[in-house]
Design an enzyme around this catalytic site. Sequence first.
Site, PDB file in Angstrom:
ATOM      1  N   LYS A 106     -47.069  31.233 -23.772  1.00 51.17           N
ATOM      2  CA  LYS A 106     -46.700  30.976 -25.164  1.00 51.17           C
ATOM      3  C   LYS A 106     -46.272  32.283 -25.798  1.00 51.17           C
ATOM      4  O   LYS A 106     -46.690  33.360 -25.363  1.00 51.17           O
ATOM      5  CB  LYS A 106     -47.909  30.432 -25.939  1.00 51.17           C
ATOM      6  CG  LYS A 106     -47.538  29.614 -27.151  1.00 51.17           C
ATOM      7  CD  LYS A 106     -47.101  28.237 -26.722  1.00 51.17           C
ATOM      8  CE  LYS A 106     -46.974  27.258 -27.828  1.00 51.17           C
ATOM      9  NZ  LYS A 106     -47.019  25.881 -27.291  1.00 51.17           N
ATOM     10  N   ALA A 222     -42.356  16.935 -34.359  1.00 51.26           N
ATOM     11  CA  ALA A 222     -43.248  15.928 -33.744  1.00 51.26           C
ATOM     12  C   ALA A 222     -43.589  14.816 -34.725  1.00 51.26           C
ATOM     13  O   ALA A 222     -43.534  13.628 -34.393  1.00 51.26           O
ATOM     14  CB  ALA A 222     -44.506  16.609 -33.215  1.00 51.26           C
TER      15      ALA A 222
HETATM   16  N1  GLU Z   1     -43.816  23.944 -27.508  1.00 51.41           N
HETATM   17  C1  GLU Z   1     -43.962  22.735 -26.759  1.00 51.41           C
HETATM   18  C2  GLU Z   1     -45.403  22.537 -26.325  1.00 51.41           C
HETATM   19  O1  GLU Z   1     -46.334  23.030 -26.927  1.00 51.41           O
HETATM   20  C3  GLU Z   1     -42.953  22.647 -25.628  1.00 51.41           C
HETATM   21  C4  GLU Z   1     -43.049  23.711 -24.594  1.00 51.41           C
HETATM   22  C5  GLU Z   1     -41.887  23.726 -23.626  1.00 51.41           C
HETATM   23  O2  GLU Z   1     -41.051  22.855 -23.709  1.00 51.41           O
HETATM   24  O3  GLU Z   1     -41.844  24.650 -22.822  1.00 51.41           O
HETATM   25  O4  GLU Z   1     -45.664  21.802 -25.421  1.00 51.41           O
END
Ligand code: GLU
Length: 416
Positions: A106, A222
């Site tokens: 992340k 979302a």
């Molecule tokens: N940010 C999204 C999550 O928390 C998507 C992550 C991604 O697509 O790599 O799952």
Amino acid sequence: MMGELNPFEIAQRQLDEAAAVLGLDPGIHALLREPMRELHVTLPVRMDDGSVQVFKGFRVQYNDARGPVKGGLRFHPDETIDTIRALAAWMTWKTAVVDIPLGGGKGGVVCNPKEMSQGELERLSRAYIRQVGRILGPDRDVPAPDVYTNPQIMAWMMDEFSAMQGHGEPGVITGKPLALGGSAGRMDATARGGMYCLREAAKVLGMDLKGATTAIQGYGNAGYYAQLLGEELLGLQVVCVSDSRGAIHCEDGLECEEVKAQKDKSGTCVGLADTETISNEELLELDVDVLIPAALENVITAENADRIKAKIVVELANGPTTPEADKILHEKGVYVIPDFLCNAGGVVVSYFEGVQNAYNYYWDLEEVHDKLDKKMTAAFHVVHETAQAKGVHKRLAAYLVAVARVAEAVKLRGWV
Ligand code: GLU
């Protein structure tokens, strides 16, 4: 709302609980409690008024035993390294529980995008990639959108990375616009995956979702698509939605496009005609069938869990429920679809996007939906059956499945 609860400590406690049930090797357990790598960066950005503002940014590569690191980027004023570490850990469990060949990571920048112009946001996004790009790449680490980041930001970042490499590299990032190698179906994938899980949960509970009253906390990507698809695919009746300024409630149901128009016009859903304004806290405790937290961490806690009246909690947010609240909800018989299962649709379609970029061949929407449905439905039932077999709550069941998979990869690689 992140409060005093440290999300990373919570993520570690959740892992500890799973490790105890699994009888996990102590060496593997110790490794999985910590991020494998993290990069902290300082980003000078020229603002529109000519001044320079200096921002803090991070990228955490939590674990890549199962494949390249994958996970979103958040732009948020309350960002801390510990929220990013927690979110990176949860990405590791997320990619494992849906069984895609990726690790977890992340990133984030401490900033307030609501107070920045498009030009400032572009310069910040490019500055982030100039610093963090050295550890990214389709075979290393692939970011994506998250809270307050979007396809345009992904486009600038992909462009900056490609310029650094001297050739186009669409697969360095996912959640790109369609015109730049994005995947059909990525925009609503997080909510869609959650709705597929909700559909399966209703089946195992023998519950009819047609007209089921629903409250949604958070109206970003979302939350908005949860209302749109919840109505379209399942016939939910959404009676309350919120954003950071408050919640709007209407017993007869809220019109999705009216809420969206209000939010686009004024920056908040609050103030929509013929609705009553209540607080985000009151939204969580409404007497509804389905509750969808789709905002930030730590909103269902020991303090309010006992007052949650929903039968099913659909966790589209990451980390909305604390471990104490999990126990209370479990004892009350609330069916929680845990975050890293429930919201995995986004990363599943991100994975599809990466595959399409690698082949330079693109699938149609139907194919994406079909493949996403298969992944989510299979993962839901593995977790549900594990919970039944072990007599544990759904989050712990999801951990048991995911941690066992990551542990196996760690062991096979000979790391521990
Ligand atoms: N940010 C999204 C999550 O928390 C998507 C992550 C991604 O697509 O790599 O799952």
